[in-house]
Design a protein around this motif. Structure first.
Motif, short mmCIF file in Angstrom:
data_model
loop_
_atom_site.label_atom_id
_atom_site.label_comp_id
_atom_site.label_asym_id
_atom_site.label_seq_id
_atom_site.Cartn_x
_atom_site.Cartn_y
_atom_site.Cartn_z
N GLU A 33 0.84 -1.15 0.20
CA GLU A 33 -0.12 -0.07 -0.03
C GLU A 33 0.87 1.18 -0.02
OE1 GLU A 33 -3.16 0.55 -0.46
OE2 GLU A 33 -3.36 -1.65 -0.86
N ALA A 34 2.08 1.06 0.67
CA ALA A 34 3.03 2.40 0.56
C ALA A 34 3.90 2.57 -0.74
CB ALA A 34 3.66 2.29 1.71
N LEU A 35 4.10 1.48 -1.32
CA LEU A 35 4.99 1.39 -2.39
C LEU A 35 4.23 1.48 -3.92
CD1 LEU A 35 7.50 -1.51 -1.36
CD2 LEU A 35 7.72 0.85 -1.45
N ARG A 36 2.98 0.96 -3.68
CA ARG A 36 2.09 0.74 -5.28
C ARG A 36 2.04 2.19 -5.75
NH1 ARG A 36 -3.40 -1.58 -4.09
NH2 ARG A 36 -3.62 -1.77 -6.32
N GLY A 37 1.88 2.13 -7.19
CA GLY A 37 1.47 3.50 -7.72
C GLY A 37 2.58 4.38 -7.95
N GLN A 38 3.90 4.01 -7.63
CA GLN A 38 5.01 5.03 -7.59
C GLN A 38 4.71 5.90 -6.48
OE1 GLN A 38 5.74 6.51 -11.65
NE2 GLN A 38 5.16 4.47 -12.71
N GLN A 39 4.37 5.67 -5.41
CA GLN A 39 4.20 6.44 -4.33
C GLN A 39 5.56 6.85 -3.55
OE1 GLN A 39 0.68 5.66 -1.64
NE2 GLN A 39 0.79 3.85 -2.54
N MET A 40 6.68 5.83 -3.67
CA MET A 40 7.97 6.12 -3.43
C MET A 40 8.68 6.98 -4.22
SD MET A 40 10.42 5.35 -1.00
CE MET A 40 9.49 4.29 0.15
N ARG A 41 8.64 8.14 -4.19
CA ARG A 41 9.47 9.07 -5.01
C ARG A 41 9.13 9.07 -6.60
NH1 ARG A 41 15.18 10.07 -1.78
NH2 ARG A 41 14.14 10.43 0.12
N GLY A 42 8.20 8.52 -6.77
CA GLY A 42 7.86 8.36 -8.21
C GLY A 42 8.54 7.01 -8.79
N VAL A 43 9.07 6.13 -8.05
CA VAL A 43 9.62 5.17 -8.48
C VAL A 43 8.89 4.08 -8.58
CG1 VAL A 43 11.65 3.61 -8.04
CG2 VAL A 43 11.79 5.77 -7.56
N PRO A 44 8.67 3.22 -9.41
CA PRO A 44 7.75 1.94 -9.68
C PRO A 44 8.46 0.55 -9.16
CG PRO A 44 8.96 2.44 -11.94
CD PRO A 44 9.44 3.58 -11.00
N PHE A 45 7.58 0.09 -8.33
CA PHE A 45 8.02 -1.26 -7.59
C PHE A 45 6.93 -2.21 -8.33
CE2 PHE A 45 10.28 1.32 -4.75
CZ PHE A 45 11.07 0.54 -4.13
N ARG A 46 7.40 -3.47 -8.35
CA ARG A 46 6.72 -4.62 -8.56
C ARG A 46 6.66 -5.63 -7.52
NH1 ARG A 46 9.44 -5.66 -14.28
NH2 ARG A 46 8.74 -3.65 -15.54
N ARG A 47 5.39 -6.23 -7.25
CA ARG A 47 5.22 -7.12 -6.37
C ARG A 47 5.37 -8.67 -6.67
NH1 ARG A 47 -0.26 -8.85 -4.14
NH2 ARG A 47 -1.02 -7.82 -5.83
N GLN A 48 6.01 -9.60 -5.92
CA GLN A 48 6.18 -10.87 -6.26
C GLN A 48 6.76 -10.95 -7.73
OE1 GLN A 48 6.16 -13.01 -3.84
NE2 GLN A 48 5.53 -11.68 -2.34
N HIS A 49 7.80 -10.36 -7.97
CA HIS A 49 8.52 -10.21 -9.22
C HIS A 49 9.26 -11.39 -9.66
CE1 HIS A 49 9.58 -8.43 -13.15
NE2 HIS A 49 10.72 -8.68 -12.46
N PRO A 50 9.19 -12.26 -10.71
CA PRO A 50 10.31 -13.51 -10.84
C PRO A 50 11.57 -12.69 -11.54
CG PRO A 50 8.25 -13.29 -12.32
CD PRO A 50 8.29 -12.15 -11.56
N VAL A 51 12.77 -13.30 -11.02
CA VAL A 51 13.81 -12.83 -11.62
C VAL A 51 14.65 -14.21 -11.47
CG1 VAL A 51 16.13 -11.67 -11.38
CG2 VAL A 51 14.10 -10.65 -10.94
N GLU A 52 14.89 -14.57 -12.53
CA GLU A 52 15.49 -16.13 -12.93
C GLU A 52 14.58 -17.12 -12.13
OE1 GLU A 52 20.04 -14.99 -14.36
OE2 GLU A 52 19.85 -16.09 -12.59
#
Length: 121
Positions: A33-52
């Motif tokens: 709720e605090a990170l979604r929608g680029q709320q943190m300094r306009g920086v986008p975060f993804r949730r449960q994001h696969p990397v390798e």
């Protein structure tokens, strides 16, 4: 039929990531709720994001920053978590770890530490 792959991600990992997004822990939902929608300094975060072969709790691809939340299951897997952090480091991904309790009891402090990590990039 060939196995579907995106950025070297195998289908079982993609499926697991989708399931994780549907079953967020209370701490994950609170932080999201605090990170979604680029709320943190306009920086986008993804949730449960696969990397390798990994699924990252929260990931900012632009800054290559991973935020992991650790619940009780992590109490017995410090070696695994350290190896995972090392493997992500080889991909130039920085990892921040927080206990679920930190997120639920002191979210402002957690957010300040995430902001500091973003500033350091």
């Amino acid at each position: 039929m060939t196995e579907r792959r995106i950025r070297r991600i195998r289908q079982p990992i993609l499926t697991a990531a989708k399931e994780h997004r549907q079953k967020a822990t209370p701490a994950e939902a609170h932080l999201w709720e605090a990170l979604r929608g680029q709320q943190m300094r306009g920086v986008p975060f993804r949730r449960q994001h696969p990397v390798e072969r990994f699924i990252l709790d929260f990931y900012c691809p632009r800054e290559k920053l991973c935020v992991e939340l650790d619940g009780p299951v992590h109490d017995g897997q410090q070696d695994y978590d350290a190896a995972r952090t090392e493997a992500l480091g080889r991909l130039k991904i920085r990892v921040l770890r927080f206990r679920n309790e930190e997120v639920l009891q002191d979210l402002p402090s957690v957010l300040r530490r995430i902001e500091a990590a973003l500033d350091a990039s």
